[in-house]
Motif scaffolding. Structure first.
Motif, PDB file in Angstrom:
ATOM      1  N   SER A   1       0.846  -1.196   0.000  1.00  0.00           N
ATOM      2  CA  SER A   1       0.000   0.000   0.000  1.00  0.00           C
ATOM      3  C   SER A   1       0.876   1.239   0.000  1.00  0.00           C
ATOM      4  N   SER A   2       0.256   2.410   0.154  1.00  0.00           N
ATOM      5  CA  SER A   2       1.014   3.664   0.198  1.00  0.00           C
ATOM      6  C   SER A   2       1.556   3.959   1.589  1.00  0.00           C
TER       7      SER A   2
ATOM      8  N   LYS B   1      -6.556  -0.287  -0.717  1.00  0.00           N
ATOM      9  CA  LYS B   1      -5.379  -0.735   0.025  1.00  0.00           C
ATOM     10  C   LYS B   1      -4.198  -1.102  -0.866  1.00  0.00           C
ATOM     11  N   THR B   2      -4.430  -1.282  -2.169  1.00  0.00           N
ATOM     12  CA  THR B   2      -3.327  -1.607  -3.070  1.00  0.00           C
ATOM     13  C   THR B   2      -2.813  -0.370  -3.810  1.00  0.00           C
ATOM     14  N   LEU B   3      -3.347   0.805  -3.500  1.00  0.00           N
ATOM     15  CA  LEU B   3      -2.819   2.042  -4.096  1.00  0.00           C
ATOM     16  C   LEU B   3      -1.529   2.393  -3.370  1.00  0.00           C
TER      17      LEU B   3
ATOM     18  N   GLN C   1      -1.852   7.769  -7.817  1.00  0.00           N
ATOM     19  CA  GLN C   1      -3.017   6.919  -7.562  1.00  0.00           C
ATOM     20  C   GLN C   1      -3.798   7.412  -6.340  1.00  0.00           C
ATOM     21  N   VAL C   2      -3.058   7.709  -5.279  1.00  0.00           N
ATOM     22  CA  VAL C   2      -3.695   8.170  -4.041  1.00  0.00           C
ATOM     23  C   VAL C   2      -4.329   9.543  -4.253  1.00  0.00           C
ATOM     24  N   LYS C   3      -3.636  10.415  -4.965  1.00  0.00           N
ATOM     25  CA  LYS C   3      -4.153  11.766  -5.223  1.00  0.00           C
ATOM     26  C   LYS C   3      -5.466  11.706  -5.998  1.00  0.00           C
TER      27      LYS C   3
END
Length: 425
Positions: free
Chosen positions: A267-268, A291-293, A298-300
């Motif tokens: 994850s991040s 949870k796999t970002l 991707q998170v942004k």
């Protein structure tokens, strides 16, 4: 003499009439005051019996807090278990009132919230006019019970009373306005529970987001056992069949430390110091597929989905909340002397307000006596024995991303509603 007797009788009658009028006017005033209070407050809820036939009044466990820094005080009178509170004069009473906690009204910029904590977790609290669906973004199913308007019961972890102790101490610290109110703790049905503020009560149809903070979400004590476990190997293979080494494939087992560090790396949490756990916005179900970002872009993009319904002023409100909270955290001795793992930031907004709170302290551990100096930086990389959790690294990353989202937004036009922050201190 007859005239004097008639005068005295007349005077007595006038006095009696005046007294009756005074009583009548007092009753009318009390009735008017009572009706006014009913209009200003949310309707009273009835506390029904606990499943199994137990009534709240039959419990010997009382909920009580006396916290000068807390924004709400909740208590029960141990001597009034079967005694209904007296009704104001002139008001007819129906069925006798059951035992309930006394509540102080909490005013927030003209916004009033009535909080009533049910006597036991699991008590059914019925509201005729103020109903909402309970949205649980994280945690194990069944660990929360709505305890009444503005209140929740949360089951404590197996470790004992860790979260209740930490939440109570944070309520008495400089961070008190960024954590839920602590409203008492008790044991019921063999389980330990915490009474706390329901943060959603400050919002109308609020949208929530849970962000898990830190580069590590497990305690050091959880991974010191070097026992090889086949169940964790199987979990790893299900997530990534190429991850196990040749030796691990041969053993078909791994340690918990190996599995937990692998999971964080997926994850991040490792790359950014936080990970997105879940969000709920208008018109959609709760989404937990984050949870796999692991990369910033991707998170942004995921955070943009949550912020999209907000005006630019709303995004700015969250940015200011984060900056203010981070400053308080860096200045807090309590924060420096504790390992904050597994904790989250809860974001909430509606059509008018935005707010952020720190939640989930079941794994928060004091480290003052565990290492030289008694403090951690919350920024250094973790290795077994230094208790670093990467919390401040995560705060800096999160602030940077939210600031970018804010700066990329177009300015609000004059007809756009300007959101305000909600600080309940």
């Amino acid at each position: 003499n007859d005239e004097i007797g008639e005068l005295e009788c007349s005077s007595q009658q006038q006095q009696q009439q005046q007294q009756q009028q005074q009583v009548f006017f007092q009753q009318q005033q009390q009735q008017a005051f009572f009706q006014q209070q009913q209009q200003q407050q949310q309707p009273r809820e009835s506390v029904e019996s606990v499943p199994g036939g137990e009534t709240p009044g039959s419990s010997n466990d009382d909920v009580s807090t006396n916290n000068n820094n807390s924004r709400t005080s909740v208590s029960t009178d141990e001597h009034s278990e079967n005694v209904a509170p007296a009704a104001p004069a002139g008001i007819r009473t129906g069925k006798p009132l059951k035992k309930r906690a006394t509540v102080r009204i909490n005013s927030i910029k003209g916004h009033k919230v009535t909080r009533k904590l049910s006597i036991n977790p699991g008590d059914t609290v019925i509201s005729n006019q103020h109903k909402r669906d309970f949205v649980q973004l994280g945690g194990h199913p069944g660990c929360f019970h709505i305890a009444g308007p503005g209140c929740l019961w949360k089951q404590q972890a197996k470790e004992g009373e860790v979260e209740a102790k930490v939440l109570k101490e944070l309520n008495e610290s400089s961070l008190h306005s960024y954590v839920p109110d602590f409203m008492g703790a008790k044991e019921h049905d063999g389980k330990k529970w915490i009474g706390m503020e329901d943060l959603m009560c400050h919002f109308k149809d609020g949208c929530g987001m849970d962000i898990k903070m830190g580069t590590r979400t497990f305690k050091e004590s959880e991974v010191k056992n070097q026992k090889l476990r086949t169940d964790l190997y199987e979990k790893m293979v299900n997530l990534d069949p190429k991850e196990p080494t040749d030796q691990e494939n041969s053993d078909r087992a791994i340690t918990k430390l190996r599995y937990m560090t692998f999971r964080e790396r997926e994850s991040s949490s490792q790359t950014l110091g936080f990970r997105l756990e879940a969000m709920k916005i208008w018109g959609s179900e709760t989404n937990k597929d984050f949870k796999t970002l692991k990369h910033k872009d991707q998170v942004k993009n995921a955070l943009k989905i949550y912020f999209n319904p907000l005006s630019k002023s709303g995004v700015e409100g969250f940015l200011r909340e984060l900056e203010n909270l981070y400053q308080l955290q860096t200045e807090s001795t309590f924060f420096k002397e504790h390992e904050f793992v597994g904790t989250s930031l809860l974001f909430i907004y509606d059509h008018e307000r935005v707010g952020i709170w720190m939640i989930d302290f079941g794994k928060t551990t004091p480290i003052r006596d565990m290492l030289d100096g008694g403090q951690i930086t919350h920024t250094k990389p973790w290795k077994l024995g230094n208790y670093e959790d990467g919390y401040f690294f995560g705060m800096e990353s999160l602030i940077t991303i939210v600031k970018e989202i804010y700066e990329e937004r177009e300015d609000d036009d004059e007809n756009t509603y300007q959101h305000t922050t909600l600080r309940v201190n």
